[in-house]
Design an enzyme around this catalytic site. Sequence first.
Site, PDB file in Angstrom:
ATOM      1  N   ARG A  81       0.851  -1.192   0.000  1.00 20.71           N
ATOM      2  CA  ARG A  81       0.000   0.000   0.000  1.00 20.71           C
ATOM      3  C   ARG A  81       0.887   1.242   0.000  1.00 20.71           C
ATOM      4  O   ARG A  81       1.702   1.416   0.915  1.00 20.71           O
ATOM      5  CB  ARG A  81      -0.905  -0.005   1.241  1.00 20.71           C
ATOM      6  N   HIS A 125      -3.055  10.823   1.046  1.00 21.86           N
ATOM      7  CA  HIS A 125      -2.451  10.621   2.364  1.00 21.86           C
ATOM      8  C   HIS A 125      -1.875  11.972   2.792  1.00 21.86           C
ATOM      9  O   HIS A 125      -0.669  12.134   2.970  1.00 21.86           O
ATOM     10  CB  HIS A 125      -1.395   9.512   2.306  1.00 21.86           C
ATOM     11  N   GLU A 170      -7.260   8.221   6.681  1.00 21.40           N
ATOM     12  CA  GLU A 170      -7.528   8.842   7.978  1.00 21.40           C
ATOM     13  C   GLU A 170      -8.048  10.280   7.852  1.00 21.40           C
ATOM     14  O   GLU A 170      -7.388  11.229   8.280  1.00 21.40           O
ATOM     15  CB  GLU A 170      -6.277   8.807   8.856  1.00 21.40           C
ATOM     16  N   ASN A 300      -7.267   1.517  10.124  1.00 19.42           N
ATOM     17  CA  ASN A 300      -5.926   1.760  10.659  1.00 19.42           C
ATOM     18  C   ASN A 300      -6.043   1.719  12.177  1.00 19.42           C
ATOM     19  O   ASN A 300      -6.838   2.462  12.761  1.00 19.42           O
ATOM     20  CB  ASN A 300      -5.403   3.148  10.239  1.00 19.42           C
ATOM     21  N   TYR A 302      -3.923   1.480  15.995  1.00 18.04           N
ATOM     22  CA  TYR A 302      -2.685   1.508  16.790  1.00 18.04           C
ATOM     23  C   TYR A 302      -2.917   1.224  18.266  1.00 18.04           C
ATOM     24  O   TYR A 302      -2.143   0.522  18.892  1.00 18.04           O
ATOM     25  CB  TYR A 302      -1.972   2.858  16.609  1.00 18.04           C
ATOM     26  N   GLU A 376      -3.395  -0.217   8.195  1.00 21.31           N
ATOM     27  CA  GLU A 376      -2.212   0.205   8.958  1.00 21.31           C
ATOM     28  C   GLU A 376      -2.253  -0.402  10.349  1.00 21.31           C
ATOM     29  O   GLU A 376      -3.317  -0.463  10.975  1.00 21.31           O
ATOM     30  CB  GLU A 376      -2.123   1.731   9.126  1.00 21.31           C
TER      31      GLU A 376
HETATM   32  C1  FCB Z   1      -1.054   7.087  10.890  1.00 19.04           C
HETATM   33  C2  FCB Z   1      -0.679   7.642   9.535  1.00 19.04           C
HETATM   34  C3  FCB Z   1       0.632   7.118   9.015  1.00 19.04           C
HETATM   35  C4  FCB Z   1       1.664   6.993  10.102  1.00 19.04           C
HETATM   36  C5  FCB Z   1       1.122   6.262  11.296  1.00 19.04           C
HETATM   37  C6  FCB Z   1       2.099   6.070  12.424  1.00 19.04           C
HETATM   38  O1  FCB Z   1      -1.933   7.966  11.526  1.00 19.04           O
HETATM   39  O2  FCB Z   1      -1.680   7.330   8.594  1.00 19.04           O
HETATM   40  O3  FCB Z   1       1.052   7.948   7.964  1.00 19.04           O
HETATM   41  O4  FCB Z   1       2.171   8.231  10.419  1.00 19.04           O
HETATM   42  O5  FCB Z   1      -0.012   6.934  11.787  1.00 19.04           O
END
Ligand code: FCB
Length: 470
Positions: A81, A125, A170, A300, A302, A376
């Site tokens: 990607r 992006h 995002e 995405n 985290y 992500e």
């Molecule tokens: C996300 C972004 C990506 C990267 C990660 C850590 O929010 O999409 O570009 O910076 O965080």
Amino acid sequence: MTANPAPRTFPAGFAWGAATAAYQIEGAVAEDGRTPSIWDTFSHTPGKVANGDTGDTAIGHYHRFREDVRMMADLGLTAYRFSISWPRVQPTGRGPAVERGLDFYRALVDELLTHGIAPVATLYHWDLPQELESAGGWPVRETAYRFADYTALAAEALGDRVSTWTTLNEPWCSAFLGYGSGVHAPGRTDPADALKAAHHLNLGHGLAVGALRAALPADAQLAVSLNLHAVRPRSADAGDLEAARRIDAVGNRIFTSPMLKGRYDEDLLADTGHLVKWDELVHDGDLAEISRPIDVLGLNYYNPTVISSAANAKDLPRQDGHGASSHSPWPGAEDVAFHLANENVTAMGWPIDPTGLSDTLLALHHEFGVPLLVTENGAAFEDVAGPDGSVHDPERTAYLRDHLAAISEAIAGGADVRGYFLWSLMDNFEWAYGYEKRFGIIRVDYDTLVRTPKSSAHWYADVIRRGALD
Ligand code: FCB
């Protein structure tokens, strides 16, 4: 009672990928006709990015892409990607495409296909052409139409060889960090503009889906990548539940409801109605445009987001997840506090909790019934490189393994998850953090631009080879 071992296999055809974004890796910002984006302007504004770092050179991917694709092939990636830089293919955001800019992406895609790696192109992006920001940026409706035009140019040039597309990456960050808290480009801090930006990003998404459908073969897979917040109220207290509801509204449902249900939710309109006139912002026909069907939803993920009311948070440690700013990125939800889900954090200060990923995938599956991609997921740690550039990064490996296990659990629970794109293939420009935070499974020496796979990369290659976690 012995618990069943966690399921650790993946369906046939599961995409084993990695992700990057144009401004974070390409460099070559003034070559072949490219004009500045809002991130060029922002990173060159003193005080906006750590250490004054910019993406001017980034990691030189524009000139090293063949080497980078070869490394992807060595890892055994089945998909990659990347994002297309709008100001590279349509300088200034208007008018015809620049062939030299498109040629770069044609060559990249051809190289991927030669190595059997499926390209997944993200159209936006975060690198809005500066000229469009100077004309008002995302708070202005016209920008959505500019985005659709650019999308048509990209689809026409690459549609014969790219079959999976995501429109926006995002949009929450574009709208609320870009125009609300101002920690991202263009660095504006007006809650009304942030909400207007969110609507115009939604509209741009819908118009882009229309442009892609018109240009691409019928089997093209269209997606959007959302950083949905895995919202968890800190307690069952009414104030905490209300705080969580507000964050879910302006953090998640402001995108999922119009895109997947064709409406803005009443509670969001009520929470933010003092800031924008929604009935003037949303024109007749917009919601039909925004809710054009997509084929797959990109998530995405985290970390989870633990929330209480501000009143309930006195004396408790808070989490600062989105950079320091005195301006809130949460319009209509200012009396809210964020807490760490646990003390086990990455170098970003983000708590590690893979259950947020399985919970979100299952919730999306149950609510919308759409196929899903994890577009992500990954972690920054304080890597220590040996003299030969090698990095032993067991913490990153553990993070990736535990999150892949969470995906496999969600699949076992019925979610149709079709692939995983770890963030990131290589260390790169981490937005407002500059080059301080390293997310790559491939180390980049920022002086020489030499790339060296970390131990997590070797581990990932092994997982891909077996198609399963050990
Ligand atoms: C996300 C972004 C990506 C990267 C990660 C850590 O929010 O999409 O570009 O910076 O965080």
